[in-house]
Write a protein that holds these residues in place. Structure first.
Motif, mmCIF file in Angstrom:
data_model
loop_
_atom_site.group_PDB
_atom_site.id
_atom_site.type_symbol
_atom_site.label_atom_id
_atom_site.label_comp_id
_atom_site.label_asym_id
_atom_site.label_seq_id
_atom_site.Cartn_x
_atom_site.Cartn_y
_atom_site.Cartn_z
ATOM 1 N N LEU A 90 -49.401 37.614 -23.725
ATOM 2 C CA LEU A 90 -49.750 38.765 -24.469
ATOM 3 C C LEU A 90 -50.425 39.354 -23.012
ATOM 4 O O LEU A 90 -50.228 40.212 -22.338
ATOM 5 C CB LEU A 90 -51.109 38.234 -25.208
ATOM 6 C CG LEU A 90 -50.745 39.069 -26.920
ATOM 7 C CD1 LEU A 90 -51.525 38.037 -27.680
ATOM 8 C CD2 LEU A 90 -49.783 40.000 -27.356
ATOM 9 N N ARG A 91 -50.259 38.141 -22.325
ATOM 10 C CA ARG A 91 -51.174 38.308 -20.895
ATOM 11 C C ARG A 91 -50.056 38.391 -20.303
ATOM 12 O O ARG A 91 -49.984 40.112 -19.221
ATOM 13 C CB ARG A 91 -51.902 36.730 -20.166
ATOM 14 C CG ARG A 91 -52.386 37.479 -18.948
ATOM 15 C CD ARG A 91 -53.040 36.245 -17.678
ATOM 16 N NE ARG A 91 -53.176 36.067 -16.791
ATOM 17 C CZ ARG A 91 -53.399 34.616 -16.095
ATOM 18 N NH1 ARG A 91 -53.279 33.913 -16.568
ATOM 19 N NH2 ARG A 91 -53.630 35.090 -14.558
ATOM 20 N N ALA A 92 -48.421 38.287 -20.222
ATOM 21 C CA ALA A 92 -47.660 38.325 -19.570
ATOM 22 C C ALA A 92 -47.267 40.350 -20.093
ATOM 23 O O ALA A 92 -47.282 41.408 -18.731
ATOM 24 C CB ALA A 92 -46.663 37.863 -19.556
ATOM 25 N N LEU A 93 -48.051 40.145 -21.188
ATOM 26 C CA LEU A 93 -47.495 42.144 -21.706
ATOM 27 C C LEU A 93 -48.363 43.163 -20.788
ATOM 28 O O LEU A 93 -48.199 44.173 -20.139
ATOM 29 C CB LEU A 93 -47.458 41.653 -22.892
ATOM 30 C CG LEU A 93 -46.586 42.526 -23.925
ATOM 31 C CD1 LEU A 93 -45.121 42.756 -23.795
ATOM 32 C CD2 LEU A 93 -46.880 42.549 -25.270
ATOM 33 N N ALA A 94 -49.742 42.063 -21.021
ATOM 34 C CA ALA A 94 -50.227 43.233 -20.031
ATOM 35 C C ALA A 94 -50.265 43.693 -18.987
ATOM 36 O O ALA A 94 -50.327 44.619 -17.941
ATOM 37 C CB ALA A 94 -52.376 43.154 -20.937
ATOM 38 N N SER A 95 -49.985 43.113 -18.049
ATOM 39 C CA SER A 95 -49.516 43.256 -16.743
ATOM 40 C C SER A 95 -48.441 43.862 -16.409
ATOM 41 O O SER A 95 -48.176 44.545 -15.606
ATOM 42 C CB SER A 95 -49.237 41.607 -16.292
ATOM 43 O OG SER A 95 -47.986 41.142 -14.838
ATOM 44 N N ALA A 96 -47.295 43.564 -16.957
ATOM 45 C CA ALA A 96 -46.110 44.189 -17.395
ATOM 46 C C ALA A 96 -47.207 45.966 -17.723
ATOM 47 O O ALA A 96 -46.411 46.982 -17.002
ATOM 48 C CB ALA A 96 -44.751 43.523 -18.219
ATOM 49 N N ALA A 97 -47.414 45.710 -18.333
ATOM 50 C CA ALA A 97 -48.125 47.320 -18.906
ATOM 51 C C ALA A 97 -48.807 47.886 -17.679
ATOM 52 O O ALA A 97 -48.316 49.654 -17.616
ATOM 53 C CB ALA A 97 -48.868 47.107 -20.289
ATOM 54 N N ARG A 98 -49.705 46.785 -16.908
ATOM 55 C CA ARG A 98 -50.900 47.611 -16.093
ATOM 56 C C ARG A 98 -49.491 47.624 -14.605
ATOM 57 O O ARG A 98 -50.210 48.984 -14.200
ATOM 58 C CB ARG A 98 -51.489 46.276 -15.000
ATOM 59 C CG ARG A 98 -52.373 46.917 -14.393
ATOM 60 C CD ARG A 98 -53.432 45.792 -14.238
ATOM 61 N NE ARG A 98 -53.146 44.018 -14.070
ATOM 62 C CZ ARG A 98 -52.961 44.239 -12.971
ATOM 63 N NH1 ARG A 98 -52.961 44.957 -11.926
ATOM 64 N NH2 ARG A 98 -52.005 42.775 -12.261
ATOM 65 N N GLY A 99 -48.481 46.560 -14.864
ATOM 66 C CA GLY A 99 -47.746 47.116 -13.119
ATOM 67 C C GLY A 99 -45.970 48.690 -13.722
ATOM 68 O O GLY A 99 -45.858 49.301 -13.054
ATOM 69 N N ASN A 100 -46.964 49.611 -14.674
ATOM 70 C CA ASN A 100 -45.803 50.366 -15.290
ATOM 71 C C ASN A 100 -46.975 51.597 -15.692
ATOM 72 O O ASN A 100 -46.473 52.966 -16.164
ATOM 73 C CB ASN A 100 -45.249 49.749 -16.957
ATOM 74 C CG ASN A 100 -43.819 49.192 -17.077
ATOM 75 O OD1 ASN A 100 -43.083 48.548 -15.435
ATOM 76 N ND2 ASN A 100 -43.709 48.785 -17.698
ATOM 77 N N ALA A 144 -58.007 43.782 -20.576
ATOM 78 C CA ALA A 144 -56.935 42.636 -21.514
ATOM 79 C C ALA A 144 -55.838 41.497 -20.825
ATOM 80 O O ALA A 144 -56.349 40.116 -21.521
ATOM 81 C CB ALA A 144 -55.815 43.505 -22.124
ATOM 82 N N GLU A 145 -55.413 41.874 -19.479
ATOM 83 C CA GLU A 145 -55.245 40.672 -18.670
ATOM 84 C C GLU A 145 -55.905 39.399 -18.463
ATOM 85 O O GLU A 145 -56.074 38.456 -18.837
ATOM 86 C CB GLU A 145 -54.522 40.713 -18.152
ATOM 87 C CG GLU A 145 -53.953 40.300 -16.735
ATOM 88 C CD GLU A 145 -52.758 40.796 -15.910
ATOM 89 O OE1 GLU A 145 -52.283 40.024 -14.952
ATOM 90 O OE2 GLU A 145 -52.941 41.847 -15.144
ATOM 91 N N CYS A 146 -57.146 39.760 -18.032
ATOM 92 C CA CYS A 146 -58.155 38.873 -17.964
ATOM 93 C C CYS A 146 -58.788 38.483 -18.645
ATOM 94 O O CYS A 146 -59.267 36.913 -18.693
ATOM 95 C CB CYS A 146 -59.612 39.991 -17.289
ATOM 96 S SG CYS A 146 -60.569 38.476 -16.382
ATOM 97 N N ILE A 147 -59.238 38.923 -19.947
ATOM 98 C CA ILE A 147 -59.717 37.868 -21.173
ATOM 99 C C ILE A 147 -59.024 37.398 -21.245
ATOM 100 O O ILE A 147 -58.695 36.026 -22.029
ATOM 101 C CB ILE A 147 -60.004 39.522 -22.166
ATOM 102 C CG1 ILE A 147 -61.237 39.673 -21.114
ATOM 103 C CG2 ILE A 147 -60.259 38.310 -23.531
ATOM 104 C CD1 ILE A 147 -61.259 41.209 -22.581
ATOM 105 N N LEU A 148 -56.930 37.102 -21.495
ATOM 106 C CA LEU A 148 -56.353 36.336 -22.401
ATOM 107 C C LEU A 148 -56.089 35.485 -20.987
ATOM 108 O O LEU A 148 -56.047 34.209 -21.697
ATOM 109 C CB LEU A 148 -54.697 37.576 -22.459
ATOM 110 C CG LEU A 148 -55.031 38.379 -23.719
ATOM 111 C CD1 LEU A 148 -54.044 39.283 -23.134
ATOM 112 C CD2 LEU A 148 -55.136 37.782 -24.807
ATOM 113 N N GLY A 149 -56.336 35.640 -19.916
ATOM 114 C CA GLY A 149 -56.066 34.395 -19.443
ATOM 115 C C GLY A 149 -57.241 33.356 -19.253
ATOM 116 O O GLY A 149 -56.632 32.378 -19.100
#
Length: 463
Positions: free
Chosen positions: A290-300, A310-315
């Protein structure tokens, strides 16, 4: 005082904690029993999660075989083959350098622990300096603040290095006496190399299939991406945990190099305890995916602010769960408990004895991280050389030497973390057994026990 029946810990009779002395010398204090390890029923623990793991492996193999045929007959087969070759090159090189790093870490524990602490200072300073150089003054100020915090942390824990060193020395002694665990660690590392190859084929095939007809947006479907990332992290976590549990069970025995105790610990890891390993690994893998998915969404650019939160919380959640698993797996390996029973038992042990502040001093982890980074840097350099000598891999890396270096670095860190985890697992097991069965440790290894207790009393006289 009522005497309870001893519990067999990997072939060694260990009495469950009763009213025990948690201090030594002039600092003796008696506490009540914190844990009673009642005999558990034999059989597989948490079997449903083991089944889920096997389903995951079968699914990825099927996808790899299915799309591998399409790739081999397509015009992109050269790229596909080059991915496999690159994975093999980086995997073998990672095994060589991580093996050397493991030997160096065991030979010079004090130096590596101190170097690991110094590395944290250097990294925090580099972050602050880089932010100021590029004109990001707010980030630079934040970096400078964390640099000061790091200095305070290092100053506070520097005096505790001797206890971390004796923990590592004890763990190293156990690992050298049970050198067979390194063979199993290499075995799981080889499995990781093979898994990366198969997963790479599956990922490349799914990516090419889902983006074949795209014009503007060529990103993979998030659903497919999540499942593939979940599979990658799930398997990686399981392989790492298998090493951890095998080492924990072996250190509990502390027998010969390739003794029955080492083999039995491995057999229990891949049979009766495997479901518990998969249970904890799946929980971490879900958060990581989920964190990697949030990172990909942020990058896009898909909801940058929310994706960042979300990336911070999941991490953070993943880090907390990994920390929990690190100790829970020790009880899985030593006593054969289920995942939930193990986590509850080990955390209760530390909480009741006041060790929950002590285990936060993860000085050994800094040394292991430094060793992994150094090995990863060497693999990154190999990646640059491989890209220079192989135009196909250079094309895959976008013709960028930095991209080739990053690919090698990540591959090296991924593989090296498995083999080097034997040291961390040994240290964590020593700490747990030092708290859980101090009398047995004193009886079986008096010299090491005396060093640990004297060092402990020097720096933690009231714990």
């Amino acid at each position: 005082m009522q005497t309870m029946a001893p519990v067999v810990v990997q072939g060694t009779a260990v009495s469950p904690p009763q009213a025990v002395d948690v201090g030594y010398g002039d600092n003796q204090a008696t506490t009540t029993a914190v844990t009673e390890h009642e005999p558990k029923k034999t059989g597989c623990k948490d079997p449903i999660f083991a089944i889920l793991f096997y389903v995951n492996i079968i699914a990825i193999v099927v996808v790899a075989v299915t799309y591998g045929k399409d790739l081999s007959s397509s015009s992109e087969s050269l790229d596909y083959e080059e991915l496999i070759y690159a994975s093999l090159v980086f995997g073998v090189a990672s095994l060589v350098f991580s093996g050397g790093g493991l030997l160096f870490l065991l030979q010079y524990p004090s130096f590596m622990i101190k170097a690991g602490l110094i590395l944290t200072i250097v990294l925090s300073l580099a972050w602050a300096a880089y932010a100021f150089i590029i004109g990001q003054y707010i980030m630079g100020a934040i970096g400078a603040f964390f640099f000061l915090l790091t200095l305070c942390y290092v100053k506070a824990v520097w005096s505790r290095i001797p206890f971390a060193v004796i923990n590592m020395v004890t763990a190293a002694t156990a690992i050298k006496a049970n050198l067979g665990v390194c063979v199993f660690a290499i075995f799981f590392s080889l499995l990781q190399v093979g898994w990366l190859v198969v997963w790479t084929v599956a990922f490349t095939g799914v990516y090419n299939s889902t983006t074949a007809n795209c014009v503007d947006d060529c990103n993979m479907n998030y659903g497919f991406l999540f499942l593939l990332l979940l599979s990658l992290f799930f398997t990686q976590q399981v392989l790492q945990a298998c090493v951890h549990v095998t080492v924990a069970g072996t250190v509990g025995t502390w027998s010969g190099c390739c003794s029955r105790g080492v083999c039995n610990a491995f057999i229990r890891t891949v049979t009766t305890s495997f479901g518990s390993i998969c249970f904890g690994s799946l929980l971490v893998a879900i958060l990581q995916a989920l964190r990697a998915l949030a990172s990909a969404a942020r990058g896009n650019g898909d909801g940058n602010f929310l994706a960042c939160i979300a990336e911070c919380i999941l991490g953070c959640l993943a880090s907390i769960l990994e920390y929990f698993n690190k100790w829970a797996y020790i009880y899985v390996g030593i006593y054969g408990y289920s995942y939930m029973e193990s986590g509850k038992a080990v955390m209760q042990l530390f909480a009741d004895r006041g060790w929950d502040a002590v285990i936060a001093d993860d000085l050994v982890g800094n040394a292991i991280f430094l060793t992994s980074v150094v090995a990863g840097l060497f693999i990154g350099a190999i990646g640059v050389g491989y890209a220079s000598a192989n135009s196909s891999f250079s094309d895959l890396a976008g013709g960028s030497g930095w991209a080739a270096f990053l690919i090698g670095l990540l591959a090296g860190l991924c593989i090296c973390s498995i083999l080097l985890s034997t040291v961390a697992s040994g240290v964590n097991t020593v700490i747990v057994m030092f708290a859980d069965a101090p009398r047995e440790f004193q009886a079986n290894h008096p010299e090491l026990s005396q060093k640990m207790t004297s060092t402990w009393n020097q720096f933690y006289p009231y714990v």
